[in-house]
Design an enzyme around this catalytic site. Sequence first.
Site, short mmCIF file in Angstrom:
data_model
loop_
_atom_site.label_atom_id
_atom_site.label_comp_id
_atom_site.label_asym_id
_atom_site.label_seq_id
_atom_site.Cartn_x
_atom_site.Cartn_y
_atom_site.Cartn_z
CB CYS A 65 -0.87 -0.07 1.09
SG CYS A 65 -1.76 1.50 1.49
CB CYS A 68 -0.48 1.94 5.75
SG CYS A 68 -1.16 0.46 5.08
CB CYS A 114 -5.29 -0.54 2.08
SG CYS A 114 -4.30 -1.02 3.30
CB CYS A 117 -4.46 2.99 5.82
SG CYS A 117 -4.19 3.05 4.12
CB CYS A 137 -8.80 -2.96 -12.32
SG CYS A 137 -8.49 -1.94 -13.44
ZN LIG Z 1 -2.93 1.06 3.59
#
Ligand SMILES: [Zn+2]
Length: 149
Positions: A65, A68, A114, A117, A137
Amino acid sequence: MINWNEILQRSNGQNLPPDQRVEKTPEQWKQELDEETFYVTRQKGTEHPFSSSMCGLFKPGLYRCACCGTPLFNANEKFDSGTGWPSFTQPVADNAVDYIGDASHGMQRIETTCSSCDAHLGHVFPDGPPPTGLRYCINAVSLKRDGDD
Ligand SMILES: [Zn+2]
């Protein structure tokens, strides 16, 4: 292994709890992220297709990510979808990605975020290759590859 029915079920408020939560205010994220990453991940934007060389990159590695740092996807599950966005058949862990029903832009889609976060990643569609038949995607700016800084 994750499948489309499972995703539909989870998008109905039944996402799995993440290993850890990372919570910051919009102001904090704005300070930490560059403008485009903030727009895509925190304001649910979409980058232009074919805007990143990451689409054509298939060397081994972990995609985290961009906000985070939680591991989200593995290059082993990346495939060339021809859409202009990095595409994967599944996340690296069952609880890494959350699924949210998205009725914006006159379409019924499943948004992926995610789970740590809540960063907007992209969408998932039931038209991918084996083994899952899924196509995650994902916006390239929502991802950070290990070793590519
Ligand atoms: Zn994240």
